[in-house]
Design an enzyme around this catalytic site. Structure first.
Site, PDB file in Angstrom:
ATOM      1  N   LEU A 141      36.487  48.384  38.940  1.00 34.80           N
ATOM      2  CA  LEU A 141      37.222  49.500  38.333  1.00 34.80           C
ATOM      3  C   LEU A 141      38.287  50.043  39.293  1.00 34.80           C
ATOM      4  O   LEU A 141      38.801  51.135  39.110  1.00 34.80           O
ATOM      5  CB  LEU A 141      36.236  50.618  37.927  1.00 34.80           C
ATOM      6  CG  LEU A 141      35.133  50.172  36.960  1.00 34.80           C
ATOM      7  CD1 LEU A 141      34.140  51.311  36.700  1.00 34.80           C
ATOM      8  CD2 LEU A 141      35.715  49.677  35.632  1.00 34.80           C
ATOM      9  N   ASP A 192      46.284  46.855  39.430  1.00 32.93           N
ATOM     10  CA  ASP A 192      45.504  48.072  39.654  1.00 32.93           C
ATOM     11  C   ASP A 192      46.391  49.238  40.099  1.00 32.93           C
ATOM     12  O   ASP A 192      46.239  50.372  39.654  1.00 32.93           O
ATOM     13  CB  ASP A 192      44.439  47.820  40.720  1.00 32.93           C
ATOM     14  CG  ASP A 192      43.657  46.550  40.460  1.00 32.93           C
ATOM     15  OD1 ASP A 192      43.638  46.125  39.295  1.00 32.93           O
ATOM     16  OD2 ASP A 192      43.089  45.988  41.406  1.00 32.93           O
TER      17      ASP A 192
HETATM   18  C1  GLA Z   1      41.730  42.587  40.650  1.00 28.14           C
HETATM   19  C2  GLA Z   1      43.086  42.544  41.344  1.00 28.14           C
HETATM   20  C3  GLA Z   1      44.220  42.586  40.339  1.00 28.14           C
HETATM   21  C4  GLA Z   1      44.025  41.552  39.232  1.00 28.14           C
HETATM   22  C5  GLA Z   1      42.620  41.612  38.675  1.00 28.14           C
HETATM   23  C6  GLA Z   1      42.349  40.487  37.694  1.00 28.14           C
HETATM   24  O1  GLA Z   1      41.555  43.818  40.025  1.00 28.14           O
HETATM   25  O2  GLA Z   1      43.211  43.619  42.233  1.00 28.14           O
HETATM   26  O3  GLA Z   1      45.440  42.409  41.006  1.00 28.14           O
HETATM   27  O4  GLA Z   1      44.356  40.270  39.687  1.00 28.14           O
HETATM   28  O5  GLA Z   1      41.638  41.536  39.697  1.00 28.14           O
HETATM   29  O6  GLA Z   1      43.140  40.658  36.594  1.00 28.14           O
END
Ligand code: GLA
Length: 404
Positions: A141, A192
């Site tokens: 998360l 994120d």
């Molecule tokens: C993690 C990474 C993101 C993305 C997701 C998968 O959260 O931090 O950059 O690659 O995995 O979508």
């Protein structure tokens, strides 16, 4: 009875961060900033390939209280969710950089370092910082983005004495990605940080990483009597342990071999990747599966954005399931704990969210069925001797901001 994660409101969180600050530095902070975790509704493992993702910012935040110290050091104390003992790190400003500090504080001071390097934060100055958080760590998360974004935004706004502009927020996204890639050593892709800095209450973000475009779209399931239920498997994951990088590595290698900037630019990517893998003596089957996931997940997420716009949640739910199956069968990032949740919810719209290898599953559930579905998820986990999952009903919250 299922166990629920809790999230404090801005006032409570600001107070908790200030209290922690006072306890450790015997002074009042100059301000408190917050940044949320995120849930990715669909479009995983495509951000680093120029794909499309649809995340939203959670109502669960990390808060950081800050004061300029006039010393040549950063001093950080942090109280992680559910912990009673604060962790402390002190590091001279000029020692922060690639690989240092190689612990949780790397997210905090690394983001500030990268923003100074980029010229977004005008100058380096000593800071005392106290952090409290409601974003669970290792749950998929984005507790790391919440740490980076709250620290970088706080340091920027404290240094400039005003609110960050949109272009500054965009520059902070890049700085936070750099911190994660170079200071912490996690080769993550930027989904994120965008969600954490640009989230808005009631809205999801449709992020097109190829175009560098983010569109806010209404995300309200209540008209359908549904909620989005997060089940954290409590089987923790870390994105700097090599597994994430191994997936990304395949995509980066194929992209470079095709002379492209992103996989999205490559026509017939699956066929061409297979031919390249054969030639190079790589595992063609694995290469094909990885590339196929990225290509199809991007198409699927584009379709999901249209389904959302048309309020077609039946189609949206099916796309979520397809996404999970692709992450399981082609990208192979779904653990038995994640799969247990996916199986326990029956035919509902459901999928793992984030990087995988542990973390959380999200499911669209009718409001009045939430307790029963949560019980079923718990029972399925306990039957297999997995850790007991914990739950949150998630609605889109605001992005990073000053809260005191
Ligand atoms: C993690 C990474 C993101 C993305 C997701 C998968 O959260 O931090 O950059 O690659 O995995 O979508």
């Amino acid at each position: 009875m299922a166990r629920w994660m809790s999230a404090r409101d801005d006032a409570e969180l600001a107070q908790a961060a200030s209290r922690l600050f006072q306890a450790h530095f015997s002074q009042e902070p100059e301000g408190v900033w917050a940044a949320p975790g995120r849930v990715n509704v669909i479009g995983d493992h495509v951000d680093y390939a120029g794909g499309i993702s649809i995340p939203f910012a959670l109502q669960a935040n990390t808060a950081i209280a800050i004061r300029r110290s006039g010393q040549p050091t950063y001093r950080v104390v942090s109280l992680a969710p559910g912990q009673s003992e604060a962790a402390k790190v002190e590091i001279p400003i000029n020692e922060v950089g690639p690989g240092n500090p190689d612990n949780w504080a790397g997210y905090v001071v690394g983001a500030i370092w990268a923003a100074i390097e980029a010229g977004v934060i005008p100058c380096a100055e000593g800071l005392d910082m106290a952090i409290v958080s409601d974003v669970p760590v290792g749950s998929g998360l984005s507790s790391s983005a919440a740490l980076e974004c709250s620290a970088a935004l706080g340091a920027l706004e404290l240094a400039t004495g005003r609110s960050a502009t949109q272009p500054e927020r965009t520059a902070l996204v890049d700085a936070c990605i750099r911190a994660e890639n170079e200071v912490v050593g996690a080769s993550t892709g930027g989904l994120d940080q965008r969600a954490s800095l640009f989230g808005q209450e009631g809205k999801a973000l449709v992020i097109d990483f190829q175009e560098g475009e983010t569109t806010l779209v209404p995300f309200d399931l209540s008209g359908h009597g549904l909620v989005l239920l997060i089940a954290d498997t409590n089987a923790p994951h870390a994105l700097n342990d090599g597994q994430y990088a191994s997936r990304r590595g395949v995509i980066d290698d194929v992209t470079a071999a095709m002379g492209a900037n992103t996989l999205r630019e490559v026509d017939n990517a699956v066929v061409r990747a297979a031919a390249w893998a054969e030639e190079e003596g790589r595992d063609a089957e694995v290469t094909c599966k990885r590339v196929k996931h990225v290509v199809e997940e991007t198409d699927r997420t584009a379709e999901a954005a249209k389904a959302l716009e048309a309020d077609d949640l039946t189609r949206f739910a099916q796309l979520m399931r397809d996404s999970h199956e692709s992450l399981r069968d082609q990208y192979e990032v779904v653990t038995p704990e994640l799969e247990s949740v996916f199986q326990a919810v029956g035919q509902r719209g459901s999928r793992m969210t984030g990087g995988g290898f542990g973390g959380s599953v999200i499911t669209l559930v009718a409001e009045d069925e939430v307790p029963a579905v949560a019980e079923r998820i718990v029972q399925a986990a306990l039957d297999k001797d997995f850790p007991e999952p914990t739950f949150m009903v998630a609605t889109p919250g605001n992005g990073a901001r000053r809260i005191a």
